[in-house]
Design a protein around this motif. Sequence first.
Motif, PDB file in Angstrom:
ATOM      1  N   THR A 158       0.745  -0.917   0.085  1.00 29.89           N
ATOM      2  CA  THR A 158      -0.298   0.465   0.028  1.00 29.89           C
ATOM      3  C   THR A 158       0.911   1.609  -0.043  1.00 29.89           C
ATOM      4  N   ASN A 159       0.964   1.943  -0.994  1.00 33.03           N
ATOM      5  CA  ASN A 159       1.714   3.562  -1.057  1.00 33.03           C
ATOM      6  C   ASN A 159       1.043   4.084  -0.006  1.00 33.03           C
ATOM      7  N   LEU A 160       1.312   4.363   1.217  1.00 35.34           N
ATOM      8  CA  LEU A 160       0.911   5.481   1.312  1.00 35.34           C
ATOM      9  C   LEU A 160       0.623   7.169   1.859  1.00 35.34           C
ATOM     10  N   GLN A 161       1.455   7.826   0.416  1.00 36.74           N
ATOM     11  CA  GLN A 161       1.910   8.672  -0.223  1.00 36.74           C
ATOM     12  C   GLN A 161       0.175   9.204  -0.956  1.00 36.74           C
ATOM     13  N   THR A 162      -0.410   8.192  -1.479  1.00 35.55           N
ATOM     14  CA  THR A 162      -1.308   7.884  -2.624  1.00 35.55           C
ATOM     15  C   THR A 162      -2.362   7.467  -2.041  1.00 35.55           C
ATOM     16  N   GLY A 163      -2.278   6.442  -1.277  1.00 32.36           N
ATOM     17  CA  GLY A 163      -3.767   5.775  -0.791  1.00 32.36           C
ATOM     18  C   GLY A 163      -3.967   5.023  -1.824  1.00 32.36           C
ATOM     19  N   ALA A 164      -3.133   4.084  -2.969  1.00 37.14           N
ATOM     20  CA  ALA A 164      -3.756   3.217  -3.685  1.00 37.14           C
ATOM     21  C   ALA A 164      -1.853   2.065  -3.429  1.00 37.14           C
ATOM     22  N   ALA A 208      12.791   3.773  -2.661  1.00 35.40           N
ATOM     23  CA  ALA A 208      13.828   4.719  -4.134  1.00 35.40           C
ATOM     24  C   ALA A 208      13.073   4.693  -5.432  1.00 35.40           C
ATOM     25  N   VAL A 209      12.854   5.573  -5.916  1.00 31.62           N
ATOM     26  CA  VAL A 209      12.975   5.236  -7.349  1.00 31.62           C
ATOM     27  C   VAL A 209      13.366   6.184  -8.033  1.00 31.62           C
ATOM     28  N   ASP A 210      14.445   5.624  -9.364  1.00 35.57           N
ATOM     29  CA  ASP A 210      14.709   6.619 -10.155  1.00 35.57           C
ATOM     30  C   ASP A 210      13.634   7.039 -10.882  1.00 35.57           C
ATOM     31  N   PRO A 211      13.308   8.456 -11.596  1.00 38.17           N
ATOM     32  CA  PRO A 211      12.761   9.622 -11.809  1.00 38.17           C
ATOM     33  C   PRO A 211      12.230   9.337 -13.445  1.00 38.17           C
ATOM     34  N   GLY A 212      13.883   8.981 -13.939  1.00 33.79           N
ATOM     35  CA  GLY A 212      13.456   9.033 -15.493  1.00 33.79           C
ATOM     36  C   GLY A 212      12.897   7.822 -15.551  1.00 33.79           C
ATOM     37  N   ALA A 213      12.714   6.366 -14.600  1.00 32.47           N
ATOM     38  CA  ALA A 213      12.715   5.094 -14.862  1.00 32.47           C
ATOM     39  C   ALA A 213      11.027   4.821 -15.243  1.00 32.47           C
ATOM     40  N   TRP A 214      10.405   5.911 -14.993  1.00 32.61           N
ATOM     41  CA  TRP A 214       9.418   6.120 -15.205  1.00 32.61           C
ATOM     42  C   TRP A 214       8.403   5.475 -16.664  1.00 32.61           C
ATOM     43  N   PRO A 226       6.911  14.574  -4.697  1.00 31.64           N
ATOM     44  CA  PRO A 226       7.941  13.859  -5.302  1.00 31.64           C
ATOM     45  C   PRO A 226       7.536  12.810  -5.200  1.00 31.64           C
ATOM     46  N   PHE A 227       6.157  11.922  -5.929  1.00 33.28           N
ATOM     47  CA  PHE A 227       5.468  10.539  -6.008  1.00 33.28           C
ATOM     48  C   PHE A 227       6.230   9.329  -6.564  1.00 33.28           C
ATOM     49  N   THR A 228       7.203  10.254  -8.164  1.00 33.35           N
ATOM     50  CA  THR A 228       8.469   9.509  -8.972  1.00 33.35           C
ATOM     51  C   THR A 228       9.474   9.753  -8.320  1.00 33.35           C
ATOM     52  N   SER A 229       9.501  10.183  -7.272  1.00 30.44           N
ATOM     53  CA  SER A 229      11.131   9.423  -6.830  1.00 30.44           C
ATOM     54  C   SER A 229      11.585   8.971  -5.621  1.00 30.44           C
ATOM     55  N   GLY A 230       9.919   8.337  -5.000  1.00 33.29           N
ATOM     56  CA  GLY A 230       9.890   7.510  -3.837  1.00 33.29           C
ATOM     57  C   GLY A 230       8.632   7.178  -3.862  1.00 33.29           C
ATOM     58  N   ALA A 231       8.446   5.982  -2.476  1.00 39.99           N
ATOM     59  CA  ALA A 231       7.364   5.209  -2.195  1.00 39.99           C
ATOM     60  C   ALA A 231       7.338   5.275  -0.694  1.00 39.99           C
ATOM     61  N   VAL A 232       6.881   5.511   0.027  1.00 43.75           N
ATOM     62  CA  VAL A 232       6.454   5.669   1.230  1.00 43.75           C
ATOM     63  C   VAL A 232       5.151   4.090   1.483  1.00 43.75           C
TER      64      VAL A 232
END
Length: 388
Positions: A158-164, A208-214, A226-232
């Motif tokens: 569960t992504n606590l930042q987006t709730g998804a 941690a996520v590479d923003p260029g990997a999407w 900040p959603f594209t650079s990492g997830a909680v």
Amino acid sequence: MPDGELYDLRAIEPVTEPEPEGLRDGIALCLSGGGYRAMLFHVGALWRLNELGYLPRLDRVSSVSGGSITAATLGLRWGLLAFDAAAVASPASFDAAVVTPLRGLARQTVDKGSVISGLLRPRRSIADEVVRAYRKHLFGDATLQQLVDRPRFVINATNLQTGALWRFSKPYMADYTIGKIDAPDIALAIAVAASSAFPPFLSPLRLAVDPGAWAPIWRGENFRAPFTSGAVLSDGGVYDNLGLEAAWKSYRTILVSDGGGKMQAQDAVPWDWGRQSYRVNEVIDNQVRNLRKRQTIAGFQRSDRTGTYWGIRSDADAFGPPPGSLPTPVEQTRTLAETKTRLAAMDELLQERLINWGYAACDVAVRRWVAPDADAPGGFPYPGARVG
């Protein structure tokens, strides 16, 4: 199919919301959360599904939390399974691939040590310590790219930042409010630790996520910093404790193994904000579980889906057990269902009884609702332990 304790199909109101189009005629297996209790209950279910020739027929395995430990072990070690012409893996290969490694983990206490180490080591989080334990005892340096291609294994957090829901799989990982990253080279231990990051003690895991990997397609409303650079990330059960969503939206035949717990009534609710907040979270979690169960059973009732449900709290007699079903007295299986939701070392007898109960519950549900002509089992995997 239904849990005899919780549901009377005649009392369920039909769901009028239309289901998504384009469902596939495949089979998806959902493995719920529930710590080591669920992990071992699912081992028993997989044991019986293997004997019934269902493992190679699976198209997707969707899991959360304790179920993700079992699923990831199966997906990583799939190549060790020696299937015969009847699509049944040999007992020796199934034991080596699934039973032995998971029973080995069940002899280790992961949660308590991770909490203590995480608190004493400021440079490492509690979730990092869980990752370390999973690497040491189960997955080593394996990544998502070492999972088998079919069935597709989807490990949910569960992504606590987006709730998804945040989905880990070999082809991609995704939060559909953000987007997807193709062929993620993420450690399997990290994916499973995120999926089993029980709140509040083992949660969250910071990824941690590479923003260029999407990928340039499937970008959602939250595709921005900040959603594209990492997830909680927290336990997948926060969003969906059955691991149902990643299967329900795609497949017509759904098999659900539910090793989840049940909230107990509490006569004296604490007044302090900390313990009261914890109790509120329990109520919310209980509601999510019940809604997902009702969604599943109502879908079977309406014939929108085929398949079956079996739960650790089910009363096997309520299924109308087919001939040859194993003895599972409800007073004994309910004792197993009360096993605490922890990643704490279990004695050998409790391990065997949880596996036996998962095996027997799966057998009754599948032969009653999916494969009525299947042969009855020869006995429990561990005959001396039975279920109590």
